[in-house]
Design a protein around this motif. Sequence first.
Motif, short mmCIF file in Angstrom:
data_model
loop_
_atom_site.label_atom_id
_atom_site.label_comp_id
_atom_site.label_asym_id
_atom_site.label_seq_id
_atom_site.Cartn_x
_atom_site.Cartn_y
_atom_site.Cartn_z
N PRO A 120 0.83 -1.21 0.00
CA PRO A 120 0.00 0.00 0.00
C PRO A 120 0.86 1.26 0.00
CG PRO A 120 0.13 -0.90 2.22
CD PRO A 120 0.89 -1.84 1.33
N GLU A 121 0.33 2.30 -0.59
CA GLU A 121 0.98 3.61 -0.52
C GLU A 121 0.50 4.30 0.76
OE1 GLU A 121 1.70 5.03 -5.02
OE2 GLU A 121 -0.37 5.16 -4.32
N MET A 122 1.30 5.25 1.24
CA MET A 122 0.90 5.93 2.47
C MET A 122 1.27 7.41 2.39
SD MET A 122 1.07 4.56 6.34
CE MET A 122 2.80 4.67 6.62
N TYR A 123 0.24 8.22 2.19
CA TYR A 123 0.38 9.68 2.16
C TYR A 123 -0.45 10.23 3.30
CZ TYR A 123 1.38 8.39 -2.68
OH TYR A 123 1.88 7.81 -3.81
N PHE A 124 0.20 10.77 4.30
CA PHE A 124 -0.53 11.26 5.47
C PHE A 124 -0.52 12.78 5.50
CE2 PHE A 124 -0.71 7.08 7.18
CZ PHE A 124 -1.64 7.11 8.19
N GLN A 125 -1.64 13.34 5.92
CA GLN A 125 -1.72 14.76 6.21
C GLN A 125 -1.58 14.92 7.72
OE1 GLN A 125 -5.48 16.69 5.45
NE2 GLN A 125 -4.52 18.71 5.37
N PHE A 172 0.59 -0.95 6.33
CA PHE A 172 1.78 -0.51 5.60
C PHE A 172 3.05 -1.13 6.20
CE2 PHE A 172 5.33 2.51 5.10
CZ PHE A 172 5.40 2.56 3.71
N MET A 173 3.20 -1.07 7.50
CA MET A 173 4.42 -1.59 8.13
C MET A 173 4.51 -3.11 8.00
SD MET A 173 6.15 1.01 8.85
CE MET A 173 7.48 0.40 9.88
N THR A 174 3.39 -3.80 8.05
CA THR A 174 3.39 -5.25 7.82
C THR A 174 3.85 -5.55 6.40
OG1 THR A 174 1.65 -5.58 9.46
CG2 THR A 174 1.93 -7.33 7.80
N ALA A 175 3.39 -4.76 5.45
CA ALA A 175 3.80 -4.93 4.05
C ALA A 175 5.29 -4.61 3.88
CB ALA A 175 2.95 -4.05 3.14
#
Length: 183
Positions: free
Chosen positions: A143-148, A170-173
């Motif tokens: 997964p991609e991870m873009y956080f605001q 995300f961290m598991t991936a």
Amino acid sequence: MSQLNLAVVVGSLRKESFNRQFAEALVKLLPADVKPHFIRIDDLPLYNQDSDGAPPVPAVKRLRDEVAAAHGVLFVTPEYNRSIPGVLKNAIDQASRPWGQSKWAGKPAAVCGMSVGAIGTSMAQAHLRNVLAYLDMPLLGQPEMYFQWKEGVIVNGAIGPASHDLAQKFMTAVVAWVRRHQA
């Protein structure tokens, strides 16, 4: 399973960096057999190709050794002017040179980041992915991870409840990706 050494490179030097806080919260989601190692980049000289033939200064040698020792790399980057910070690019350049001696080559990598902007760090991540692909680093695509950055994303140094499941996924991936590419 053997213990993994996950290098964490935060592309911000700011004392109260959102991305440093984000990275520190993310590594709390790692399983016990994964050891995160934050790589220091604030003391590196600017990359100069004229230095390629000389022994590296201690900070550059340390960077290269730490990257070489890592099984994988997690890049956590802010977005500056729709790209990656210069300090992050400098660190990447320092460990990729001299030509043919890149410490990044073959290291599985993942990219994430946090910004106050609504689109998070999407442009910086796109630029960083382009650089890392050139360096022959297998990149986690999903997964991609873009956080605001907003209230509640990080609570008492941990990922907040509203974002926890996405961050854990995300961290598991990331861990599975590094294990998959481990030599």
